[in-house]
Scaffold this active site. Sequence first.
Site, mmCIF file in Angstrom:
data_model
loop_
_atom_site.group_PDB
_atom_site.id
_atom_site.type_symbol
_atom_site.label_atom_id
_atom_site.label_comp_id
_atom_site.label_asym_id
_atom_site.label_seq_id
_atom_site.Cartn_x
_atom_site.Cartn_y
_atom_site.Cartn_z
ATOM 1 N N ARG A 150 5.862 2.103 4.750
ATOM 2 C CA ARG A 150 4.319 1.822 5.056
ATOM 3 C C ARG A 150 4.370 2.026 6.489
ATOM 4 O O ARG A 150 5.240 2.456 7.147
ATOM 5 C CB ARG A 150 3.988 0.475 4.544
ATOM 6 N N ALA B 205 1.082 4.389 8.762
ATOM 7 C CA ALA B 205 0.680 5.618 8.614
ATOM 8 C C ALA B 205 1.422 6.640 8.816
ATOM 9 O O ALA B 205 1.862 7.714 7.907
ATOM 10 C CB ALA B 205 -0.590 5.756 9.498
ATOM 11 N N ASP C 3 -4.423 3.678 11.276
ATOM 12 C CA ASP C 3 -4.216 4.306 10.052
ATOM 13 C C ASP C 3 -5.125 5.576 9.969
ATOM 14 O O ASP C 3 -5.011 6.577 9.284
ATOM 15 C CB ASP C 3 -4.448 3.594 8.844
#
Length: 344
Positions: free
Chosen positions: A46, A48, A235
């Site tokens: 996980r 970005a 993100d």
Amino acid sequence: MVLRTVEWKDNSVVMIDQTKLPNTLEYVTYTDYNQVADAIRNLVIRGAPAIGVSGAFGLALAALQSNATEKEELISYLENAKKILFETRPTAVNLAWGLDKIMQVANKATNADEIRNNVVEYAKKMAEEDIQINMTMGKNGSKLFNDNDTIMTHCNAGALATVGYGTALGVIRATKDSGKNVKVIVTETRPVQQGSRLTAFELKHDGIDVILIPDTAVGYTMANGLVNKIIVGADRILRTGHVYNKIGTYQIAIMAKQHDISFYVAAPLSTFDMKSNPEDIIIEQRKASEVTGIGDKKTAPDGIDVINPAFDLTPPELISGIITENGIAKPPFEKSIRQLFPAN
Ligand code: MRU
């Protein structure tokens, strides 16, 4: 040893299984792009930039998996794999960025063998560049921090959220490497605990002073003068300076404004989405069980209605600066963000 989150090895993708941290540092190996898609969906990997590179590696695996002998046939196989990988997580723009880059490389090649070779090489290059970009970003951002600063961060924007080194934590690493003594306060980051499980783990692993607080103690630490500056990752950042990041970022930014504490964002140019407007952005909603329990322990009544957004939007007026590999954008952001991109 510096943590390497994801890597291409012997025609397979190797990554740290982040769902097992901080208890065990375990690596998983994938040879099928569907496994990579599942890994992104289930937060094995996980953050970005890490999912951007993983998406690229996933497509490279797909190119090797396909039996296609003709270019057109392989491109259509890759388009289908791209769709499956893309749909895993909608908010971090780096995923679309990584997938689009690989499709561009594939489309430019003249035949199927060349596609296979070029996409693997390009995905490996993207992974190496990610680390270099983070190190440059770290150096740029370190100028904003002083000796003896206590810096608050939220979620995990470190080596584990990238291929290595990190964005927000990369700036902290570079600040420390420049000889300044800094301490980090990290929020636990409910409900998935990226702060306590991942940021606390990687900072301790690297010998950087870190103190863990519950998410609910952000106001307390600011009001009591325990924090000088804040830095988080992102993100997705719009051309206006609107920043999408882990749920809870917005309330930290508001509290920082109230206490006159600088609030910085660190992100590579691959996190910028120069085309979309806030109304176009999909905020990922995650499953209720993340909120109704901790591990196997139930902490809410059966059947309770839950809202569990993974990200929120911090508006530009709460942000003091956005640190990138091409420099630091300061308000007003429309102009300063445009200037970060070489073509403009
Ligand atoms: O749900 P996650 O763990 O993927 O969310 C990660 C974040 O919100 C990070 O802060 C962001 O991706 C920046 S990572 C360098």
